[in-house]
Design a protein around this motif. Structure first.
Motif, PDB file in Angstrom:
ATOM      1  N   ILE A   1       0.984  -1.125  -0.036  1.00 30.72           N
ATOM      2  CA  ILE A   1       0.001   0.146  -0.039  1.00 30.72           C
ATOM      3  C   ILE A   1       0.763   1.106   0.124  1.00 30.72           C
ATOM      4  N   ASN A   2       0.975   2.040  -1.020  1.00 34.12           N
ATOM      5  CA  ASN A   2       1.608   3.257  -1.382  1.00 34.12           C
ATOM      6  C   ASN A   2       0.652   4.431  -1.603  1.00 34.12           C
ATOM      7  N   ASN A   3      -0.441   3.910  -2.336  1.00 29.69           N
ATOM      8  CA  ASN A   3      -1.307   5.148  -2.769  1.00 29.69           C
ATOM      9  C   ASN A   3      -2.746   4.782  -2.269  1.00 29.69           C
ATOM     10  N   ILE A   4      -3.209   5.977  -1.705  1.00 33.66           N
ATOM     11  CA  ILE A   4      -4.671   5.729  -1.038  1.00 33.66           C
ATOM     12  C   ILE A   4      -5.470   6.618  -1.846  1.00 33.66           C
ATOM     13  N   LEU A   5      -6.847   6.211  -2.297  1.00 34.17           N
ATOM     14  CA  LEU A   5      -7.678   6.858  -3.296  1.00 34.17           C
ATOM     15  C   LEU A   5      -8.778   7.469  -2.560  1.00 34.17           C
TER      16      LEU A   5
ATOM     17  N   ASP B   1      -7.640  14.176   7.043  1.00 33.21           N
ATOM     18  CA  ASP B   1      -7.092  13.886   8.422  1.00 33.21           C
ATOM     19  C   ASP B   1      -6.512  12.333   8.667  1.00 33.21           C
ATOM     20  N   THR B   2      -7.151  11.515   8.250  1.00 36.25           N
ATOM     21  CA  THR B   2      -6.778   9.873   8.220  1.00 36.25           C
ATOM     22  C   THR B   2      -5.478   9.934   7.787  1.00 36.25           C
ATOM     23  N   PHE B   3      -5.283  10.602   6.440  1.00 36.21           N
ATOM     24  CA  PHE B   3      -4.053  10.393   5.736  1.00 36.21           C
ATOM     25  C   PHE B   3      -3.008  11.200   6.468  1.00 36.21           C
ATOM     26  N   LYS B   4      -3.307  12.384   7.149  1.00 39.02           N
ATOM     27  CA  LYS B   4      -2.272  12.902   7.808  1.00 39.02           C
ATOM     28  C   LYS B   4      -1.602  12.200   9.047  1.00 39.02           C
ATOM     29  N   ILE B   5      -2.752  11.514   9.836  1.00 37.54           N
ATOM     30  CA  ILE B   5      -2.122  10.492  10.827  1.00 37.54           C
ATOM     31  C   ILE B   5      -1.257   9.491  10.403  1.00 37.54           C
ATOM     32  N   LEU B   6      -1.489   8.706   9.097  1.00 37.13           N
ATOM     33  CA  LEU B   6      -0.781   7.887   8.588  1.00 37.13           C
ATOM     34  C   LEU B   6       0.594   8.172   8.045  1.00 37.13           C
ATOM     35  N   LYS B   7       0.646   9.279   7.502  1.00 29.75           N
ATOM     36  CA  LYS B   7       1.874   9.986   7.279  1.00 29.75           C
ATOM     37  C   LYS B   7       3.126  10.034   8.186  1.00 29.75           C
ATOM     38  N   GLN B   8       2.434  10.202   9.483  1.00 29.16           N
ATOM     39  CA  GLN B   8       3.558  10.389  10.613  1.00 29.16           C
ATOM     40  C   GLN B   8       4.278   9.312  10.746  1.00 29.16           C
ATOM     41  N   THR B   9       4.022   8.137  10.454  1.00 27.94           N
ATOM     42  CA  THR B   9       4.816   6.813  10.285  1.00 27.94           C
ATOM     43  C   THR B   9       5.070   6.074   9.078  1.00 27.94           C
ATOM     44  N   HIS B  10       4.202   6.610   8.036  1.00 32.46           N
ATOM     45  CA  HIS B  10       4.431   6.027   6.789  1.00 32.46           C
ATOM     46  C   HIS B  10       4.737   7.156   5.601  1.00 32.46           C
ATOM     47  N   HIS B  11       5.903   7.576   5.747  1.00 27.29           N
ATOM     48  CA  HIS B  11       6.213   8.758   5.025  1.00 27.29           C
ATOM     49  C   HIS B  11       6.163   8.314   3.358  1.00 27.29           C
ATOM     50  N   GLU B  12       6.121   7.419   2.946  1.00 31.53           N
ATOM     51  CA  GLU B  12       6.011   6.945   1.530  1.00 31.53           C
ATOM     52  C   GLU B  12       4.658   7.038   0.937  1.00 31.53           C
ATOM     53  N   LEU B  13       3.376   7.175   1.694  1.00 29.87           N
ATOM     54  CA  LEU B  13       2.169   7.196   1.379  1.00 29.87           C
ATOM     55  C   LEU B  13       1.907   8.519   0.572  1.00 29.87           C
ATOM     56  N   LYS B  14       0.978   8.150  -0.279  1.00 29.94           N
ATOM     57  CA  LYS B  14       0.532   9.428  -1.018  1.00 29.94           C
ATOM     58  C   LYS B  14      -0.928   9.315  -0.926  1.00 29.94           C
ATOM     59  N   LEU B  15      -1.759  10.397  -1.340  1.00 24.98           N
ATOM     60  CA  LEU B  15      -3.158  10.441  -1.415  1.00 24.98           C
ATOM     61  C   LEU B  15      -3.804  11.035  -2.686  1.00 24.98           C
ATOM     62  N   THR B  16      -4.356  10.408  -3.222  1.00 25.75           N
ATOM     63  CA  THR B  16      -4.970  10.771  -4.703  1.00 25.75           C
ATOM     64  C   THR B  16      -6.328  11.231  -4.373  1.00 25.75           C
ATOM     65  N   VAL B  17      -6.846  12.363  -4.699  1.00 31.01           N
ATOM     66  CA  VAL B  17      -8.004  12.865  -4.682  1.00 31.01           C
ATOM     67  C   VAL B  17      -8.786  13.049  -5.881  1.00 31.01           C
ATOM     68  N   VAL B  18      -9.717  12.378  -6.246  1.00 28.39           N
ATOM     69  CA  VAL B  18     -10.415  12.559  -7.722  1.00 28.39           C
ATOM     70  C   VAL B  18     -11.691  13.249  -7.437  1.00 28.39           C
TER      71      VAL B  18
END
Length: 368
Positions: free
Chosen positions: A190-194, A210-227
Motif C-alpha cells: 500500500i503506497n497510494n490511497i484513493l 485527517d486520516t492520511f495526515k495521521i498515517l503520514k506520521q509513520t508511513h512517509h512513503e504514502l500519497k493520497l490521490t483525490v479525484v
C-alpha cells in the motif's frame, strides 16, 4: 444481498418468446453522474426493447427542469400511445422536486393502463422528515413495483404504509471500464490511497485528509490521490496547505481511460461519506481489487462484509480509519486477500451487463 418480492395479481402474462417493450424515463444522458450516468452505462447491455425518454433539465443549469415539465408531459403521453410499452420505468430521486414531478408521470401512466415500475435512486432523509407520509404511500402504492438501492429505504417506506412489491438492486460498474487497462496483480503493498467523490464535506473529504495526515506520521512513503470536483475543492486544497499535509494530489474529475488508470495505480480506497444510496465508486474500485474503508451508509449495509472487503464503521473519527488502514499496511497478506475477494465479488454482482439483465428479469416477472 438482493431481496425480491412480487405479487401474482397483475396483468395477463406475455408470451414466452415475446420481446418486452420498456419505456424508461431518464434525465438527459449529457448530464454525467447520478441517474443519467447509471442509464448511460446500461444502454449497451439491454436485451429487451428498451427506449429512453428524456425528462427534466437538459443542461447543468439548476432549477430548469420545471420549465421543461409541460413539454415533457405531452411528450410522455405521445411516447406511451405510440410505443405502447409493456412496462414504464420511472427514475426519481427521493426529494421534493423529483417526487413532485414524477407523481405526474406515475398517475398518468397508471391512468392510461400501463404497468409502472419506480426506481428510487438518491434518498434525501431531510425531505423524508417533512414529507407527507400518507400522500407518499398513496402515490407509490399506485406503482406495480419499486426498485430501491438499500434495505433501510424499504423499511422507511414500508413504515409509511407503502405496500408495493420491492426489489433491492444496485448501481453498476461499466464492463468497458475494466477493458481500458490491463489486469494488474496486486501484491498487497500500500503506497497510494484513493479518495473519489464530489468534493463536499458530507462525502467525508476532511475525514479522509485527517486520516492520511495521521498515517503520514509513520508511513512517509504514502500519497493520497483525490479525484473529483465540487464546491468544497478550493477549501480542501487550502486545508491541505494550512495543515502541512504533503503528498496529496488533486486530479479534478476523471473519466474513461484516465479513471481506469487511476484505479489501477491506487492500492486502497477511503470513502467516509455521511449518507449515500448505492455509491458507484465503491463498486468500481472493488472491481479493480481495492480494499475499501467506508461507513455504514445506504446500500453498503446490505452487502459489505467487514474484514473481507475492507473496513466499515459508523464512526467519523479519522483515528479509527487510520487504525484500520494501518492493519492493511503492515499485513500485506491481508491486503492481497481482500483485493482478490473484492475483484471477484464485484465482477460477479455489479457489472452493468448483469445489472441490466436483473432489472429486465424483474420486469419480466412483473409482466408475467
Amino acid at each position: 444481498a438482493t431481496t425480491e418480492i412480487y405479487t401474482l395479481s397483475l396483468h395477463d402474462a406475455l408470451p414466452i418468446s415475446y420481446i418486452m417493450k420498456i419505456l424508461v424515463n431518464t434525465p438527459s444522458l449529457k448530464l454525467l453522474g447520478g441517474v443519467a450516468g447509471h442509464y448511460d452505462g446500461l444502454r449497451n447491455f439491454w436485451t429487451e426493447n428498451v427506449k429512453y425518454n428524456t425528462v427534466g433539465r437538459r443542461s447543468t443549469r439548476s432549477h430548469t427542469g420545471v420549465l421543461w415539465l409541460p413539454f415533457d408531459i405531452v411528450k410522455f403521453i405521445f411516447r406511451l400511445l405510440s410505443f405502447r410499452p409493456d412496462v414504464v420505468l420511472l427514475n426519481p430521486s427521493f426529494d421534493r422536486a423529483a417526487m413532485t414531478r414524477d407523481s405526474v408521470f406515475i398517475n398518468m401512466s397508471r391512468a392510461l393502463g400501463f404497468r409502472t415500475a419506480v426506481f428510487i435512486h438518491g434518498f434525501d432523509y431531510g425531505y423524508a422528515a417533512v414529507a407527507d407520509k400518507k400522500a407518499t404511500a398513496r402515490l407509490l402504492n399506485r406503482a406495480d413495483l419499486l426498485f430501491l438501492l438499500a434495505g433501510e429505504f424499504e423499511k422507511v417506506l414500508k413504515s409509511w404504509g407503502v405496500e408495493t412489491p420491492v426489489c433491492l438492486t444496485t448501481t453498476k460498474v461499466d464492463d468497458n471500464l475494466l477493458e481500458l487497462v490491463k489486469p494488474c496483480e496486486r501484491d498487497g503493498s500500500i503506497n497510494n490511497i484513493l479518495f473519489l467523490s464530489r468534493i463536499e464535506e458530507t462525502k467525508g473529504i476532511y475525514i479522509a485528509l485527517d486520516t492520511f495526515k495521521i498515517l503520514k506520521q509513520t508511513h512517509h512513503e504514502l500519497k493520497l490521490t483525490v479525484v473529483g470536483d465540487g464546491d468544497e475543492l478550493p477549501k480542501a486544497k487550502k486545508y491541505v496547505t494550512d495543515n502541512g499535509i504533503s503528498d496529496v494530489i488533486f486530479t479534478g474529475r476523471l473519466s474513461g481511460r484516465e479513471l481506469a488508470g487511476t484505479f489501477e495505480k491506487a492500492d486502497i480506497y477511503i470513502f467516509p461519506s455521511y449518507t449515500e444510496g448505492m455509491p458507484t465508486s465503491v463498486l468500481e474500485v472493488m472491481a479493480f481489487g481495492l480494499p475499501v474503508f467506508t461507513r455504514y451508509v445506504g446500500g453498503l449495509k446490505d452487502f459489505f462484509e467487514d474484514g473481507k472487503m475492507g473496513y466499515i464503521t459508523d464512526s467519523k473519527r479519522p483515528e479509527d480509519f487510520a487504525s484500520a488502514i494501518e492493519r492493511f499496511i503492515v499485513d500485506r497478506g491481508l491486503s492481497a486477500r481482500v483485493s482478490e475477494y473484492n475483484a471477484r465479488y464485484a465482477r460477479q454482482h455489479f457489472m452493468a451487463s448483469s445489472v441490466a439483465r436483473r432489472i429486465e428479469q424483474s420486469l419480466e416477472r412483473l409482466c408475467h
